[in-house]
Scaffold this active site. Sequence first.
Site, mmCIF file in Angstrom:
data_model
loop_
_atom_site.group_PDB
_atom_site.id
_atom_site.type_symbol
_atom_site.label_atom_id
_atom_site.label_comp_id
_atom_site.label_asym_id
_atom_site.label_seq_id
_atom_site.Cartn_x
_atom_site.Cartn_y
_atom_site.Cartn_z
ATOM 1 N N CYS A 78 -10.350 -33.398 -40.423
ATOM 2 C CA CYS A 78 -8.999 -33.071 -40.896
ATOM 3 C C CYS A 78 -8.599 -34.005 -42.042
ATOM 4 O O CYS A 78 -9.089 -33.854 -43.159
ATOM 5 C CB CYS A 78 -8.005 -33.109 -39.732
ATOM 6 S SG CYS A 78 -6.449 -32.257 -40.118
ATOM 7 N N HIS A 169 -10.174 -29.440 -35.717
ATOM 8 C CA HIS A 169 -10.301 -30.543 -34.757
ATOM 9 C C HIS A 169 -11.337 -30.160 -33.692
ATOM 10 O O HIS A 169 -11.027 -29.419 -32.756
ATOM 11 C CB HIS A 169 -8.956 -30.848 -34.102
ATOM 12 C CG HIS A 169 -8.014 -31.581 -35.002
ATOM 13 N ND1 HIS A 169 -8.006 -32.939 -35.128
ATOM 14 C CD2 HIS A 169 -7.075 -31.110 -35.862
ATOM 15 C CE1 HIS A 169 -7.096 -33.299 -36.004
ATOM 16 N NE2 HIS A 169 -6.509 -32.208 -36.473
ATOM 17 N N GLU A 171 -12.564 -31.967 -31.386
ATOM 18 C CA GLU A 171 -12.439 -32.753 -30.163
ATOM 19 C C GLU A 171 -11.511 -32.129 -29.138
ATOM 20 O O GLU A 171 -11.493 -32.553 -27.973
ATOM 21 C CB GLU A 171 -11.947 -34.167 -30.498
ATOM 22 C CG GLU A 171 -10.517 -34.271 -31.015
ATOM 23 C CD GLU A 171 -10.364 -34.035 -32.515
ATOM 24 O OE1 GLU A 171 -9.301 -34.368 -33.057
ATOM 25 O OE2 GLU A 171 -11.309 -33.505 -33.141
#
Length: 511
Positions: A78, A169, A171
Amino acid sequence: MEKILILDFGSQYTQLIARAVREANVFCEIIPFQKSFEFEPGLKGIIMSGSPFSVNEPGAPTVDIQQFVQKVPVLGVCYGAQLTAKIYGGRVEKSEKREFGRALLQINPSEDLLMENIQTPSQVWMSHSDTIKELPDGFHLLATTDNIPVAAFKSTATDTHPLYGIQFHPEVYHSVEGKKVLRNFLVNICGCRQEWTAAHFITDTIAGLKQKIGDRKVIMALSGGVDSTVAATLIHRAIGTNLYGIFVDNGVLRKNEFEQVLETYNNIGRNVMGVDAKELFYEGLAGKSDPEEKRKAIGKLFIDVFQEEAAKIEGIGLLGQGTIYPDVIESVSVHGPSVTIKSHHNVGGLPATMKMELVEPLRALFKDEVRRVGAELGVPADMLARHPFPGPGLAIRILGEVTPEKVALLQQADHLYVKALKDHNLYATIWQAGAILLPVKSVGVMGDERTYEFTVALRAVTSVDGMTADWAHLPYEFLAGISSEIINNVRGINRVVYDISSKPPATIEWE
């Protein structure tokens, strides 16, 4: 030891990146982006996190990516991707519309190792207001979405290590194959061997403790909680009877906790001395209703009691603590000094007068990793499954002044609540639960009599590491049943409410 370094630009998701890397059995460390570091032989790669900043803001965080990529592979997530694009001459601008939430990743046909075995389209999670409009020269587009032209890219330079950027993202849970993307970076790009396991950690840690401690004695404050118990077990494995534990009854423990914890420690062969200091703490808390005053009073009294007991043991030179990685991360701010939300924190809590060297064997672990290590060590399952419990105990679950009478009321209500959670097989689904005694009395009716008694609030949250938490959606039937049980069995409480606040904006504890 192999290590991945995560540079934190202030994203709310940085810890999730670390957790995903650890889940891939690769050790990683989070540091603020501005902190200098050495390129140690074990450093295998660098991940740059997201950020609340825009790369185009004056004073926006920046790092020397061009230096990093000369040494190791680099992945920008990001903000890290946007920063990479800008530094290398690309164009980053405000998006026509902010993109938050689910998106479908369209992967360009390629043989790139970062996207190996990733489906197209693949659901990912976006959270950004800037977007990369043009890639710099020498970069190759790997993926797009319907709304953004650049969702993933790679440098085509052959004279450096691989350099990647991804706008999404990986994660977070909603990026369905995000952890696979991270594993591809760790294994395919960085060449990590994925050897970071509980057994590996235990072997290395015990060897390190033996070397650090030698034949010296270690003293440790124990609470029966997961962190201190696992830390003590590791230290005990290293030095045996040279570890001395002290468990202080501060008068605000849960019902029967002092006796039960001492019995458990005795059963597993720990050298632990129990100290009954209830009256001392009640005196110190008398007249105090401010949460910080209560915390500080308990902290000071605990240190006084602990020092007094430690002085009775000759040759103590080290202090063991159950500090874990979130404690360490929270004590370091990306943007300067952290705001004090609550005192009585593990990190930095050592009194200067004790002049002891710290031993913190769990300093690198997240909570779930502590539990896995504890299981590998053979720590009893009921201790590993215990919910976190605040250091100041029930004192911060009694809003207002703490008295022995209020403690007794809350102990009974809390005991019934926790027991009911266990009886209904709900306890293991919850991160933390407890009852809070409110400084509020209300009118009630029992039989034909009017009552005017206290209100208790029940709290239960779900979480991964306590950094964020959602209120637990307990069944209505359960809530109705425990409300009746508390009111019928605890004389002095005639009303029960349930807290449906999440963290943030609320905290898990009320004080």
